[in-house]
Design a protein around this motif. Sequence first.
Motif, PDB file in Angstrom:
ATOM      1  N   ASN A 232       0.862  -1.190   0.000  1.00 33.75           N
ATOM      2  CA  ASN A 232       0.000   0.000   0.000  1.00 33.75           C
ATOM      3  C   ASN A 232       0.899   1.242   0.000  1.00 33.75           C
ATOM      4  OD1 ASN A 232      -1.872   2.021   0.303  1.00 33.75           O
ATOM      5  ND2 ASN A 232      -2.496   1.421   2.370  1.00 33.75           N
ATOM      6  N   PRO A 233       1.239   1.778  -1.156  1.00 24.31           N
ATOM      7  CA  PRO A 233       2.180   2.912  -1.246  1.00 24.31           C
ATOM      8  C   PRO A 233       1.721   4.158  -0.487  1.00 24.31           C
ATOM      9  CG  PRO A 233       1.803   1.917  -3.410  1.00 24.31           C
ATOM     10  CD  PRO A 233       0.803   1.325  -2.484  1.00 24.31           C
ATOM     11  N   HIS A 234       0.436   4.238  -0.139  1.00 19.22           N
ATOM     12  CA  HIS A 234      -0.071   5.412   0.567  1.00 19.22           C
ATOM     13  C   HIS A 234       0.034   5.267   2.092  1.00 19.22           C
ATOM     14  CE1 HIS A 234      -1.558   7.008  -3.200  1.00 19.22           C
ATOM     15  NE2 HIS A 234      -2.216   5.877  -3.429  1.00 19.22           N
ATOM     16  N   LEU A 235       0.531   4.131   2.563  1.00 15.92           N
ATOM     17  CA  LEU A 235       0.632   3.890   3.998  1.00 15.92           C
ATOM     18  C   LEU A 235       1.755   4.735   4.604  1.00 15.92           C
ATOM     19  CD1 LEU A 235      -0.373   2.252   6.429  1.00 15.92           C
ATOM     20  CD2 LEU A 235       1.292   0.482   5.829  1.00 15.92           C
ATOM     21  N   MET A 236       1.488   5.396   5.734  1.00 16.21           N
ATOM     22  CA  MET A 236       2.465   6.254   6.408  1.00 16.21           C
ATOM     23  C   MET A 236       2.506   5.903   7.890  1.00 16.21           C
ATOM     24  SD  MET A 236       1.353   9.896   4.696  1.00 16.21           S
ATOM     25  CE  MET A 236       1.260  10.092   2.909  1.00 16.21           C
ATOM     26  N   TYR A 237       3.705   6.023   8.478  1.00 12.26           N
ATOM     27  CA  TYR A 237       3.892   5.762   9.899  1.00 12.26           C
ATOM     28  C   TYR A 237       4.370   7.039  10.592  1.00 12.26           C
ATOM     29  CZ  TYR A 237       3.449   0.788   8.849  1.00 12.26           C
ATOM     30  OH  TYR A 237       2.977  -0.430   8.437  1.00 12.26           O
ATOM     31  N   TYR A 238       3.838   7.287  11.801  1.00 10.16           N
ATOM     32  CA  TYR A 238       4.153   8.512  12.545  1.00 10.16           C
ATOM     33  C   TYR A 238       4.738   8.162  13.908  1.00 10.16           C
ATOM     34  CZ  TYR A 238       1.265  10.809   9.023  1.00 10.16           C
ATOM     35  OH  TYR A 238       0.747  11.266   7.838  1.00 10.16           O
ATOM     36  N   SER A 239       5.726   8.943  14.314  1.00  7.93           N
ATOM     37  CA  SER A 239       6.305   8.770  15.647  1.00  7.93           C
ATOM     38  C   SER A 239       5.397   9.403  16.689  1.00  7.93           C
ATOM     39  CB  SER A 239       7.683   9.437  15.709  1.00  7.93           C
ATOM     40  OG  SER A 239       7.550  10.852  15.790  1.00  7.93           O
ATOM     41  N   PRO A 240       5.593   9.075  17.981  1.00  6.89           N
ATOM     42  CA  PRO A 240       4.909   9.846  19.034  1.00  6.89           C
ATOM     43  C   PRO A 240       5.359  11.302  18.984  1.00  6.89           C
ATOM     44  CG  PRO A 240       5.831   7.801  19.906  1.00  6.89           C
ATOM     45  CD  PRO A 240       6.372   7.967  18.522  1.00  6.89           C
ATOM     46  N   GLY A 241       4.555  12.201  19.522  1.00 10.84           N
ATOM     47  CA  GLY A 241       4.922  13.613  19.540  1.00 10.84           C
ATOM     48  C   GLY A 241       6.017  13.895  20.553  1.00 10.84           C
ATOM     49  N   PHE A 242       6.851  14.882  20.275  1.00 10.45           N
ATOM     50  CA  PHE A 242       7.889  15.311  21.211  1.00 10.45           C
ATOM     51  C   PHE A 242       7.986  16.831  21.155  1.00 10.45           C
ATOM     52  CE2 PHE A 242       9.902  14.606  17.145  1.00 10.45           C
ATOM     53  CZ  PHE A 242      10.793  15.662  16.988  1.00 10.45           C
ATOM     54  N   TYR A 243       8.622  17.431  22.182  1.00 13.15           N
ATOM     55  CA  TYR A 243       8.616  18.876  22.346  1.00 13.15           C
ATOM     56  C   TYR A 243      10.016  19.459  22.173  1.00 13.15           C
ATOM     57  CZ  TYR A 243       3.924  18.417  24.320  1.00 13.15           C
ATOM     58  OH  TYR A 243       2.593  18.143  24.513  1.00 13.15           O
ATOM     59  N   THR A 244      10.079  20.672  21.615  1.00  7.56           N
ATOM     60  CA  THR A 244      11.365  21.361  21.484  1.00  7.56           C
ATOM     61  C   THR A 244      11.880  21.835  22.839  1.00  7.56           C
ATOM     62  OG1 THR A 244      10.220  23.465  21.079  1.00  7.56           O
ATOM     63  CG2 THR A 244      10.811  22.138  19.150  1.00  7.56           C
ATOM     64  N   SER A 245      10.991  21.984  23.811  1.00  5.84           N
ATOM     65  CA  SER A 245      11.324  22.368  25.187  1.00  5.84           C
ATOM     66  C   SER A 245      10.096  22.013  26.019  1.00  5.84           C
ATOM     67  CB  SER A 245      11.666  23.861  25.289  1.00  5.84           C
ATOM     68  OG  SER A 245      10.558  24.657  24.918  1.00  5.84           O
TER      69      SER A 245
ATOM     70  N   LEU B  18       7.330   8.591   8.376  1.00  2.00           N
ATOM     71  CA  LEU B  18       8.138   7.757   7.473  1.00  2.00           C
ATOM     72  C   LEU B  18       7.221   7.012   6.522  1.00  2.00           C
ATOM     73  CD1 LEU B  18      11.239   5.647   8.345  1.00  2.00           C
ATOM     74  CD2 LEU B  18       9.413   4.602   7.021  1.00  2.00           C
ATOM     75  N   ASN B  19       7.548   7.052   5.244  1.00  2.00           N
ATOM     76  CA  ASN B  19       6.808   6.304   4.234  1.00  2.00           C
ATOM     77  C   ASN B  19       7.700   6.120   3.019  1.00  2.00           C
ATOM     78  OD1 ASN B  19       5.814   9.383   4.190  1.00  2.00           O
ATOM     79  ND2 ASN B  19       5.903   8.637   2.053  1.00  2.00           N
ATOM     80  N   LEU B  20       7.247   5.332   2.059  1.00  2.00           N
ATOM     81  CA  LEU B  20       8.000   5.178   0.814  1.00  2.00           C
ATOM     82  C   LEU B  20       7.835   6.432  -0.036  1.00  2.00           C
ATOM     83  CD1 LEU B  20       7.297   1.479  -0.258  1.00  2.00           C
ATOM     84  CD2 LEU B  20       9.270   2.412   0.960  1.00  2.00           C
ATOM     85  N   SER B  21       8.889   6.791  -0.752  1.00  2.00           N
ATOM     86  CA  SER B  21       8.846   7.979  -1.597  1.00  2.00           C
ATOM     87  C   SER B  21       7.773   7.835  -2.665  1.00  2.00           C
ATOM     88  CB  SER B  21      10.213   8.209  -2.254  1.00  2.00           C
ATOM     89  OG  SER B  21      10.118   9.222  -3.228  1.00  2.00           O
ATOM     90  N   PRO B  22       6.908   8.827  -2.843  1.00  5.61           N
ATOM     91  CA  PRO B  22       5.883   8.733  -3.894  1.00  5.61           C
ATOM     92  C   PRO B  22       6.478   8.793  -5.298  1.00  5.61           C
ATOM     93  CG  PRO B  22       5.855  10.903  -2.868  1.00  5.61           C
ATOM     94  CD  PRO B  22       6.801  10.068  -2.064  1.00  5.61           C
ATOM     95  N   LYS B  23       7.724   9.247  -5.409  1.00  8.15           N
ATOM     96  CA  LYS B  23       8.362   9.337  -6.726  1.00  8.15           C
ATOM     97  C   LYS B  23       9.137   8.073  -7.074  1.00  8.15           C
ATOM     98  CE  LYS B  23       8.813  14.361  -6.847  1.00  8.15           C
ATOM     99  NZ  LYS B  23       9.719  15.515  -7.059  1.00  8.15           N
TER     100      LYS B  23
END
Length: 407
Positions: free
Chosen positions: A281-294, A304-309
């Motif tokens: 499924n080339p449209h499948l995407m994975y996301y990390s948990p959120g994190f803060y700059t401070s 992270l996902n496969l390049s659409p190109k």
Amino acid sequence: MASSSEHYGTNKSETSLAQESSINDSYSVPEARFECPICLAWLRDPVLTSCGHRFCRSCIYSWLEKNSACPVDNMKLNKEDVFPDNFTRREISQQRTKCPNIVRGCLEELSPLDVEAHLLVCEFRIPELPDNEKLRCSFVDVGCDDKFEDEPELQRHLEQHVQKHLTLLSKAYSTISVNRNASTSASAIAQQANFWDPPSKNDGQVVLRDDNLQELLKALYEKIVYLEQKTREQDIIIANMSEQISSYNLSMTKLHQRYCNGSYLWYFNDFKNKLNAMRENPHLMYYSPGFYTSPNGYKLCVRLNLSPKDNHYIAVLIHVMKTEHDDTLDWPFSGKLSVTLIHPAQSFRNIKETMMTRPELDAFKRPVQDLNPKGFGYTEFASLEEILDQEFVQKNQLVIKVQAQTV
């Protein structure tokens, strides 16, 4: 490294998406340059490391007794690389903050470094209560005997001693058991629950009449009911403790994400199965948990996902997320973002790219939903052939490090 753009003609692209100290709780939060990254309080006896970071002397020395790297950037570090920072000490000593007892009438203004000593003699400090009137810790039932003068002190204790309470919960959990074989003697059980008394012996033989049998059956039935109730109570206690342990583990994870100071490690597990799923499924995407700059800064996550190109490459992009304190932040988000693909054995093989934000892009505007639909990063960050052949994946895990610094 090969990379491409989806919209803007550069290799950076925007794509669409379908132990805080008790004193720090009491008085003004320090500026980032005066805050120790370890205890998150005002720098006390500040020192500067060879890699350019400031810490409390006691904090960094305690850290280096167990670690040999800087807690901020993971650079190799030892005690010989730590130097006194007298300039910062003078700057902090010139700062002024109000006494935490201002709510009770103390109008004293003093240096943050003098607050602890002042609280010991402050005439407006909370009067010490008799021992029987003090507040007890919520974990008193599992062995925490600490007592407190007021609710804020109790709350700080709960926040700062998570590990201690988890240990107590674990010990209590491991000792809970239900002895279904009734190790106590029959006479003791009968006395406790008013069970049937055995008949007397006559010439070495037990005489059981019909009424004795009825009493025995009744007593056995009562015993079964009693043990079933005790078993049910123990099951409830175990379930509650398991839920508490799970919630505290989740709290620890959230604390780590919030206090990573913009340097976040994403352990992308089960890489091979997820890669096969993205190929199907080339449209499948994975996301990390959120994190803060401070601690109270911007919230980000990694995609992270496969390049659409070219599906022989992975795309790595960063998204801005919504927080409860967005009103206090400056928009659009402006800063420097670094993405590093970590090689588990040979750091010189690490793949790293750094990019500056572009305020004119939608990716850095204030989110109106939980996750900004636009991301910013590289659509061809690294080739799958390079990742697999050079053994970036070990134990079916890929490690991505993101450093976000506001400017």
